[in-house]
Write an enzyme that holds these catalytic residues in place. Structure first.
Site: not given
Length: 319
Positions: A126, A161, A211, A225, A233, A273, A282, A284
């Site tokens: 992040k 968050k 994703r 997702r 979420r 994401d 994000e 990852n």
């Protein structure tokens, strides 16, 4: 050529093999004849320019509850006896994780570490994404209640968050009335020393949070997702469901913008994401997931694609 592969990950007995990306990578490596070792980050030791660990030779099989066999532990010199280290333990991205990246960086000229440990350390999910702010929703990084209130007044609804959280944990939506915002910032400021991420709430999250997996900068596939009932979420770990998807022109643009930097940094396996087909949230790099679901929907072999890239890089490093 068979490779000796040391996998730095969580305890083998704790993983859920049905959807675990690391387990899929291990199965694929074993099928290619590579020799696997398992160890945890806390097992690393260094002295006199040598980095070693107590590691277990391991074989894996897709049998729930009986998915691995350990051999007798050995002292494995990661700089001399391993060809590849897969750094795959889950966050939190804490001092233990950071220390492991520093230690692995010391052997990176001799052993291929995936992902590159210095780049993992310098690209937390992040934080590094801020380099691509043009693709992000309106975002604030702060510990200030006053700044969070001003951001809420500007954007109407927000999400708060942890800056170094993972797996959809501790993500809160705050409505227009700002109820509990002060309490939430107080709790976050007590729990975390670092600032927090505050973003405009995106109603399109109800349609899913994609994703997208990139392997050495190339798109391997994606899943959408979808949040569970009453949830914002979408993470599979907190009840989200996966669906087949296609990429939008904006998502292709995001991937094209990221690709050169991923290659330059040695970030070979990355999951990004994207919400609503347009908002990057994000990048990852620590322990990306999603390849099992992607392959199930698309009939692809993302683990094989990752090993193809690893083998090319290993071969190139020997020349």
């Amino acid at each position: 050529m068979p490779l000796t592969v040391a996998v730095q990950m969580d305890p083998m007995e704790s993983i859920r093999i049905k959807g675990d990306s690391t387990f899929a990578l291990m199965l694929s490596a074993q099928a290619r004849g590579h020799r696997l070792f398992h160890y945890q980050a806390g097992d690393l030791s260094w002295s006199n320019d040598r980095l070693w660990t107590q590691a277990h030779p391991v074989t894996v099989q897709r049998v729930e509850g009986d998915h691995f066999r350990f051999g007798d532990p050995v002292r494995l010199d990661l700089g001399e006896e391993a060809d590849v280290v897969l750094m795959r333990q889950d966050p939190p991205f804490d001092l233990g994780y950071i220390t492991a990246t520093h230690l692995l960086e010391r052997i990176a000229e001799r052993t291929l570490v995936v992902n590159d440990p210095a780049s993992v350390r310098n690209a937390p999910e992040k934080v590094w994404v801020l380099d691509f702010a043009r693709f992000m929703p309106p975002t604030l990084v702060t510990r200030s209640l006053a700044d969070a209130r001003a951001f809420l007044a500007e954007h109407g609804e927000i999400v708060v968050k942890p800056l170094h959280g993972n797996g959809g944990k501790a993500i809160f939506k705050v409505g227009r009335d700002g109820a509990n915002l002060a309490s939430l910032i107080e709790v976050f400021n007590t729990a975390y020393r670092e600032p927090h991420m505050v973003q405009a709430f995106l109603p399109t999250v109800a349609e899913g949070d994609k994703r997208i997996v990139l392997v050495d900068g190339e798109i391997a596939g994606a899943i959408n997702r979808i949040p569970g009932e009453g949830e914002i979420r979408s993470n599979l770990a907190v009840g989200g469901s996966a669906a087949k998807t296609e990429l939008t022109p904006r998502e292709l643009e995001i991937c094209a913008a990221l690709a050169p930097e991923l290659k330059r940094r040695g970030l070979l396996f990355v999951g990004i994401d994207v919400i609503g087909g347009e908002w990057l949230t994000e990048i990852n790099v620590t322990s990306p997931t999603g390849i099992v679901a992607i392959d199930a929907f698309n009939g692809t072999d993302t683990a094989g694609m990752i090993w193809d890239a690893i083998e090319r890089k290993h071969e190139g490093s020997r020349r």
